[in-house]
Design an enzyme around this catalytic site. Structure first.
Site, PDB file in Angstrom:
ATOM      1  N   CYS A   2       0.839  -1.189   0.000  1.00  0.00           N
ATOM      2  CA  CYS A   2       0.000   0.000   0.000  1.00  0.00           C
ATOM      3  C   CYS A   2       0.882   1.250   0.000  1.00  0.00           C
ATOM      4  CB  CYS A   2      -0.936   0.093   1.190  1.00  0.00           C
ATOM      5  SG  CYS A   2      -1.946  -1.361   1.417  1.00  0.00           S
ATOM      6  N   LYS A 568       4.602  -3.906  -6.642  1.00  0.00           N
ATOM      7  CA  LYS A 568       6.040  -3.749  -6.924  1.00  0.00           C
ATOM      8  C   LYS A 568       6.884  -3.803  -5.644  1.00  0.00           C
ATOM      9  CE  LYS A 568       9.468  -2.838  -9.737  1.00  0.00           C
ATOM     10  NZ  LYS A 568       9.908  -4.028 -10.492  1.00  0.00           N
TER      11      LYS A 568
END
Ligand code: F6R
Length: 573
Positions: A2, A568
């Site tokens: 997040c 990522k």
């Protein structure tokens, strides 16, 4: 994972927050949202589509106080209710959170309020509301009851408070006000200096004043860091980030070599004398480059072991005070890798970070840093950074064995002559219907097989396994039949004949074989590789296999840049 951001500004901050979220999208893209103060009330807008959708939905919104979030789901499915920001049950406090509240179930049982979502974060915002005092006091006292990790931004009555434990958080002044984000690249506006929040530190942000606090609520002073200018002048623009990034590999290897030959990277290192053992710790693709690195070190007579970070931390490894511990990470933010680095720092081991991100957390933990100069990667699947990691580990192995000077011409020749090789289109059409795919190789080629298999799984969702070719007959060969495609990598001369025998065993069971090799061989469908020195072949051979994963993904109609369920930066354990 997040990404979070928060703005308190003189002018409209909504557009700043949405812009920051767009940059933070690599940290998770299951959902996104913002909360902002409007006429004394908190308004919230969320999207399950993407940041561009959020942008459309907030085009006419204005506010001077905004918090934003882009989510990688941990607790609770991908729904609007579980999307951040979360509001306290009175709707007076809004919170965005990156991290995991491990004791959220116990906390939830003790809170007397109704919950809208399944998230741990909603428990945290209600816990904050149940505390006494100003917003900063409530946040600090709530944090003491929390087990787990957090970077949070909280708003109440026009006030903005942020704080962190383990998950990253940075704050800064800019010409329009103040900002907090999970990543310094997501500062929007003219930021010149920024502050790094350490674990269990908090800040109260006002338009023109940031006050810092420790976990006891005492005011603390912090020094600002200069914001590094990250310019990337080699960007190749293709239809996806992944394609551009694979194609950028040649340029970034050249850049990396130039930096290593011209700058003081090696002379700045403070290494133990006469290193006899190197241990490498990493996750995912970075783990595969670490495996490759261990082979390079062993070739130079340095004993070397490799560990998956999430296993090492809880393992029983016997530490060696004279060894060097290398942490390989593109982002320098991976929670499992960072946890190992912190553990070994406490134990006073010699640490080195091999990262692609200046100013990252891992660089700050380790006494030594070796940068890869791959430039920012946007696609979730790591490609050019992997090649740079392998390349730097090879250069470092030469440096340690005092052979770098003798090999400079060879290194330059490689970066000049190396060509990016796409996967053959006709062959792709011929083999794209296989649903059972094995990647095999021996020695370093087996490591390439591991990486090729991970890339394929990650973006095309086709199940594949990688296995040392000689190991097939010990069990897995039972799976081989006429529905099996075996992609064999063969660049290691000394095991070439052995590998070919293994391929015969596959063919005898009806398996289709494709050979990825720089050696001549008429017996199999072949992807011919450019012939380079053996130690560069791991880079040469992975490129068409990265393209194989990409072309399969495109054929199936998926977006290679945003594979499902992934992000990522993996900032949770
Ligand atoms: C796969 C991939 C991941 C990362 C892993 C570690 O393509 O990118 O497996 O390699 O999550 O990330 P870093 O290198 O940032 O520590």
């Amino acid at each position: 994972m997040c990404g979070i951001c928060a703005y308190k500004t003189k002018e409209n901050a909504v557009k700043f927050a949405v812009e920051s979220l767009k940059i933070l999208e690599y940290r998770g893209y299951d959902s996104c949202g913002i909360s902002f103060l409007k006429n004394g009330e908190i308004e919230t807008v969320k999207s399950l589509i993407d940041i561009d959708d959020l942008k459309k939905k907030t085009e006419n919104k204005t506010s001077n106080l905004v918090i934003g979030h882009t989510r990688w789901a941990t607790h609770g499915g991908v729904t609007l209710k579980n999307a951040h920001p979360h509001l306290s049950s009175s709707n007076k406090i809004a919170l965005v959170h990156n991290g995991i509240i491990e004791n959220y179930k116990t906390l939830k049982e003790n809170l007397n309020c109704a919950f809208q979502s399944e998230t741990d974060s909603e428990v945290l915002v209600n816990l904050i509301e149940s505390e006494k005092g100003s917003l900063i006091e409530k946040v600090i006292s709530a944090s003491k009851k929390v087990e787990g990790t957090f970077a949070i931004a909280v708003i109440e009555n026009g006030e903005l408070v942020v704080g962190k434990r383990e998950s990253p958080l940075y704050v800064a002044y800019f010409d329009g006000g103040v900002v907090a984000t999970s990543d310094i690249s997501a500062f929007v506006g003219n930021v010149k200096e920024f502050y790094i929040l350490n674990d269990n530190e908090f800040a109260s942000l006002n338009e023109n004043k940031i006050e810092f606090f420790n976990e006891n609520g005492e005011k603390i002073k912090k020094n600002a860091e200069i914001l590094p200018k990250i310019t990337q002048n080699f960007k190749i623009f293709d239809k996806t980030h992944m394609e551009s990034e694979i194609k950028e590999t040649k340029i970034v290897l050249k850049n990396t070599l130039k930096e290593y030959l011209n700058s003081s990277v090696f002379s700045d290192l403070n290494l133990p004398k006469n290193i006899k053992e190197i241990n490498l710790i990493a996750c995912g693709t970075a783990f595969h480059s670490a495996l490759m690195g261990a082979e390079f070190f062993k070739e130079q007579g340095i004993n070397s072991h490799t560990y998956v970070a999430s296993e090492f931390r809880y393992g029983r490894e016997i530490l060696n005070k004279n060894a060097l511990y290398i942490f390989v990470s593109q982002s320098g933010e991976t929670a499992d890798t960072i946890a190992c680095a912190k553990l070994l720092k406490e134990k006073k081991m010699h640490l080195l970070a091999l990262t692609n991100t200046p100013n990252c957390v891992l660089n700050r933990i380790c006494e030594n840093v070796l940068p890869t100069f791959a430039g920012k990667e946007f696609a979730v699947a790591s490609t050019k950074a992997y090649c740079c990691q392998v390349f730097v580990l090879f250069i470092f192995s030469l440096f340690l064995s005092q052979k770098l000077q003798d090999n400079i011409d060879e290194l330059i020749k490689f970066t000049n002559e190396f060509q990016i090789q796409d996967f053959d289109k006709d062959l792709l059409n011929k083999i794209s219907s296989f649903q059972k795919i094995f990647f095999v190789g021996r020695e370093k080629d087996y490591i390439t097989a591991l990486e090729a298999s991970l890339k394929l799984k990650e973006i095309s969702y086709i199940n594949s396994i990688a296995i040392p070719a000689g190991e097939l007959k010990h069990g897995t060969l039972a799976l081989v039949d006429e529905n099996t495609l075996v992609i064999a990598i063969s660049t290691e001369k000394n095991v070439r004949e052995k590998l070919l025998s293994n391929l015969e065993e596959i063919r005898a069971r009806g398996g289709e074989v494709v050979l990825v090799s720089n050696f001549s061989c008429k017996d199999y469908i072949k992807i011919p590789l450019q012939a380079m020195h053996e130690n560069f072949m791991p880079i040469v051979s992975i490129i068409p296999l990265q393209f194989f994963a990409l072309r399969m993904c495109e054929k199936l109609g998926y977006n290679p840049d945003k594979p499902k369920n992934l992000a990522k930066s993996v900032t949770v354990e």
